[in-house]
Structures are given as structure tokens and as C-alpha cells.
Design an enzyme around this catalytic site. Structure first.
Site, PDB file in Angstrom:
ATOM      1  N   TRP A  22       0.746  -1.017  -0.020  1.00 37.06           N
ATOM      2  CA  TRP A  22      -0.080   0.104   0.042  1.00 37.06           C
ATOM      3  C   TRP A  22       0.677   1.214  -0.042  1.00 37.06           C
ATOM      4  CZ3 TRP A  22      -4.295  -1.489  -1.740  1.00 37.06           C
ATOM      5  CH2 TRP A  22      -4.950  -2.489  -1.517  1.00 37.06           C
ATOM      6  N   ASP A  26      -1.663   6.737   6.465  1.00 33.70           N
ATOM      7  CA  ASP A  26      -2.529   5.964   5.995  1.00 33.70           C
ATOM      8  C   ASP A  26      -2.741   4.968   7.224  1.00 33.70           C
ATOM      9  OD1 ASP A  26      -4.133   3.807   4.868  1.00 33.70           O
ATOM     10  OD2 ASP A  26      -2.877   3.445   3.379  1.00 33.70           O
ATOM     11  N   LYS A  52     -12.509  -1.781   7.581  1.00 33.70           N
ATOM     12  CA  LYS A  52     -11.670  -2.742   8.519  1.00 33.70           C
ATOM     13  C   LYS A  52     -12.513  -2.522   9.894  1.00 33.70           C
ATOM     14  CE  LYS A  52      -8.197  -2.581   5.303  1.00 33.70           C
ATOM     15  NZ  LYS A  52      -8.666  -3.624   4.651  1.00 33.70           N
TER      16      LYS A  52
END
Ligand code: PMP
Length: 353
Positions: free
Chosen positions: A101, A168, A192
Site C-alpha cells: 500500500w 494511511d 476494517k
């Protein structure tokens, strides 16, 4: 059969949240209308947005001066919005590369200007968190990923230095107590710890908005959304509503301090088994282990079929590692009860019988 859902995202949500959400789809607030068929400008939905934003501020203990936005486009759109809004023309951005990511965020930043990777753990398959690097003082900002969902590593300390910080937090927001005043932008896909896929939480310090000197298309400009209270265009009403319910659930449980304790107990139990059971090896360096995504492999790959069958029998779902790394990954997000971890630990022990 009861399922134990270890999915990495979209992932487990509290049962009571799912129940309330399904009721609101049929009849919201006793209006005899569905949540998803009323105007986002109606007073009933405006109350949802206000409450969701207030809960984020309360749970994360954000001081005045931050805007809370519920945007669309996933965390992946933040990979480009952050540099678009923060990197000056002829400026420079610094990135810490701790996994897939981070790498995707770096790729997007390169579209906007000089992008320096100040540290990377790619040399060892992203199995650890790099430490002891310098942050260039002339960078417009530094970007890092607080939890690496795929590799199962997590930052315990965040980069310092006198530059803006962009983080992030897609896979560990609302899981542990952190001083958020050290960050300038925090972003996280909802799917999540916060709610269903379809909205992205962005927390941004107001004073940094609009300083890049670039002309930014309206929808990609944080100023647009901050000015409009996250209601510039139609917000993702259902994901925002379910996020609000999940945050209410978290508040009722005792907030971040309470959930952090539970998360630690779950992680200790599972890592303890990985370390004590000769059939399994942990993937991540011990000091950098994630309390959200626990990655491990079999010592003897020929036992895979047997272990997978034990897991199916026990109702264990979505334990396979990410397609890029293989092995196993148990995602033990906020809503996963410790009982599910106990079932997994028993399955790991049963492999040796
Ligand atoms: N960052 C991290 C840490 C992630 O785990 C993910 C997705 N799981 C993303 C970014 C991308 O999020 P999205 O799919 O919402 O674009």
C-alpha cells in the site's frame, strides 16, 4: 454453523450494528422510509453525518482545528489527493515504504513531483519496519502507513521532524490510543474497523488546506469538502450510517482504551501460540508485529490440506494470506471477539494431534 471471520477487509462488524443497519434499510427512524431512499439534505440524514463526525472527534480526542470528512474513492484516492493538495509545484515529498500500500501511494505521488523514499523494508520482503532514517527538512510532507495489512507489521513510533505528517491508517484506526495532534492528515478506508466499504475517513488539520499553490479540481480538493462539511455532493449515506453505528458501539464498549486492551489480549494469545507451536512460524519481525493482521506460515507446507480442513470444520473463515505473499493471515479487528481467536488457537493445536 457459527463463523469466525478473519477477513482482512471488508471485514467483521458487530452483530448489533448489522442488525440496526438492516432495520434502517427498511424503516429508518420510524419514518416508514428507508435510510437509502431519503435525501442526504433531510434533517434525519444531516443528524447522522453530524453524529458520525462528532464520534470520530470524541473517540480520537481530536482538538479544535481538524475537519472530519467522509469521502468516496477508497484510501486509494487518498494516495493521489494527499500529494495533489500538499506537494508544492517544484516541491518534494518523503515516503516510508513498508509494503504494497505504501508503494501504491509512492507511485501516485510521483505524478505530482519529486518523491523521495526515505526508508524501505522491501529488502526483506516487507517483514519489518525500517527505523533510524532522516526526514528531509525541505519535504512538503512525509507519508507513512501505520499498519501494513498484507504483511502484518505495524508502526509503534511515528516519524518525527518538522514537516507535515500524512498517515494511511486504513487497517488500524480506532484500534489503539495515539496522539492524533502529531498528524496533519489521517486517512482510512472504512472497511476494517469502521464500517462497510464505500466511504473513506479523512481527518485534516484545517490550517494546511489550500496551501499547495496548485489549481485542484473541486472533487479532489480537500477545501471543497471541508467547507461543505463533507456534504459538497451526495455522501455515501449507507456507509456513513453504518460507520456511525460502529462508532457508537465502540463508545459504549468504553472507547479506544477499552478496545486497545481487548486487541492486545487477542494478539498476545495468537502470537503466543505461533511462537510455542512448532508447526507454525510468524512472518513479521517480533518487535514490529501488527495487532490487527497476524501473518504466519506452516513449518511444513505438506500439512496445508490437513490444517485447512481443521479450520473449515471449526467455522474459521478467510484465513488465507494475501495472494501476493501466501501463508496465513488472521485479521483480528475490533469487532472480532476473543472467542474466535481461541477457536483458531485450538485449531492450530489440533494440527499436532
Ligand atoms: N491502505 C491500506 C493500509 C489498506 O489496507 C488498503 C486496503 N485494504 C488500502 C490502503 C486501499 O484501500 P481502498 O481499497 O479503500 O482503496
Amino acid at each position: 454453523m457459527k463463523k469466525h471471520n478473519f477477513s482482512a477487509g471488508p471485514s467483521i462488524l458487530p452483530q448489533e450494528v448489522l442488525k440496526k443497519a438492516s432495520e434502517a434499510v427498511v424503516n429508518f427512524n420510524g419514518l416508514n422510509l428507508s435510510l437509502i431512499e431519503i435525501s442526504h439534505r433531510s434533517k434525519d440524514f444531516i443528524a447522522v453525518m453530524d453524529n458520525a463526525q462528532a464520534l470520530v472527534k470524541e473517540l480520537l480526542e481530536l482538538p479544535e482545528g481538524y475537519s472530519v470528512l467522509f469521502l468516496q474513492g477508497g484510501a486509494s484516492t487518498q494516495f493521489l489527493m494527499a500529494p495533489y493538495n500538499l506537494m508544492k509545484v517544484d516541491g518534494k515529498a518523503a515516503y516510508v515504504d513498508t509494503g504494497s500500500w505504501s508503494s501504491k501511494a509512492i507511485k501516485e505521488a510521483k505524478n505530482f513531483g519529486e518523491t523521495v523514499v526515505v526508508a524501505s523494508s522491501k529488502d526483506k520482503g516487507y517483514s519489518y519496519i525500517p527505523k533510524g532514517y532522516d526526514v528531509p527538512a525541505d519535504a512538503d510532507y512525509i507519508h507513512f502507513t501505520s499498519n501494513n495489512t498484507i504483511f502484518g507489521t505495524q508502526l509503534n513510533e511515528f516519524p518525527g521532524g518538522d514537516v507535515l505528517k500524512v498517515v494511511d491508517m486504513s487497517s488500524d484506526i480506532f484500534s489503539r490510543k495515539i496522539d492524533f495532534t502529531q498528524f496533519d492528515i489521517v486517512y482510512a478506508g472504512a472497511q476494517k474497523n469502521m464500517g462497510p466499504a464505500g466511504t473513506t475517513l479523512v481527518i485534516i488539520k484545517d490550517e494546511i488546506i489550500g496551501n499547495s499553490g496548485r489549481t485542484i479540481p473541486s472533487m479532489l480538493d480537500y477545501a471543497t469538502h471541508a467547507k461543505a462539511g463533507s456534504m459538497f455532493n451526495t455522501p455515501p449515506v449507507f456507509p456513513v450510517y453504518v460507520s456511525m453505528l460502529t462508532l457508537e458501539w465502540l463508545k459504549e464498549k468504553g472507547g479506544i482504551a477499552a478496545i486497545e486492551k481487548e486487541n492486545q489480549a487477542k494478539a498476545d494469545l495468537l502470537y503466543g501460540e505461533i511462537d510455542n507451536n512448532p508447526s507454525f512460524n510468524g512472518f513479521a519481525a517480533k518487535e514490529d508485529r501488527s495487532n490487527m493482521n497476524v501473518t504466519f506460515t506452516l513449518a511444513d507446507e505438506s500439512l496445508k490440506e490437513k490444517f485447512d480442513a481443521i479450520c473449515v470444520e471449526a467455522g474459521i473463515s478467510a484465513l488465507n494470506g494475501h495472494r501476493s505473499v501466501g501463508g496465513y493471515r488472521a485479521s483480528i479487528y475490533n469487532a472480532l471477539p476473543i472467542e474466535s481467536v481461541q477457536v483458531l488457537v485450538k485449531a492450530m493445536q489440533d494440527l499436532n494431534k
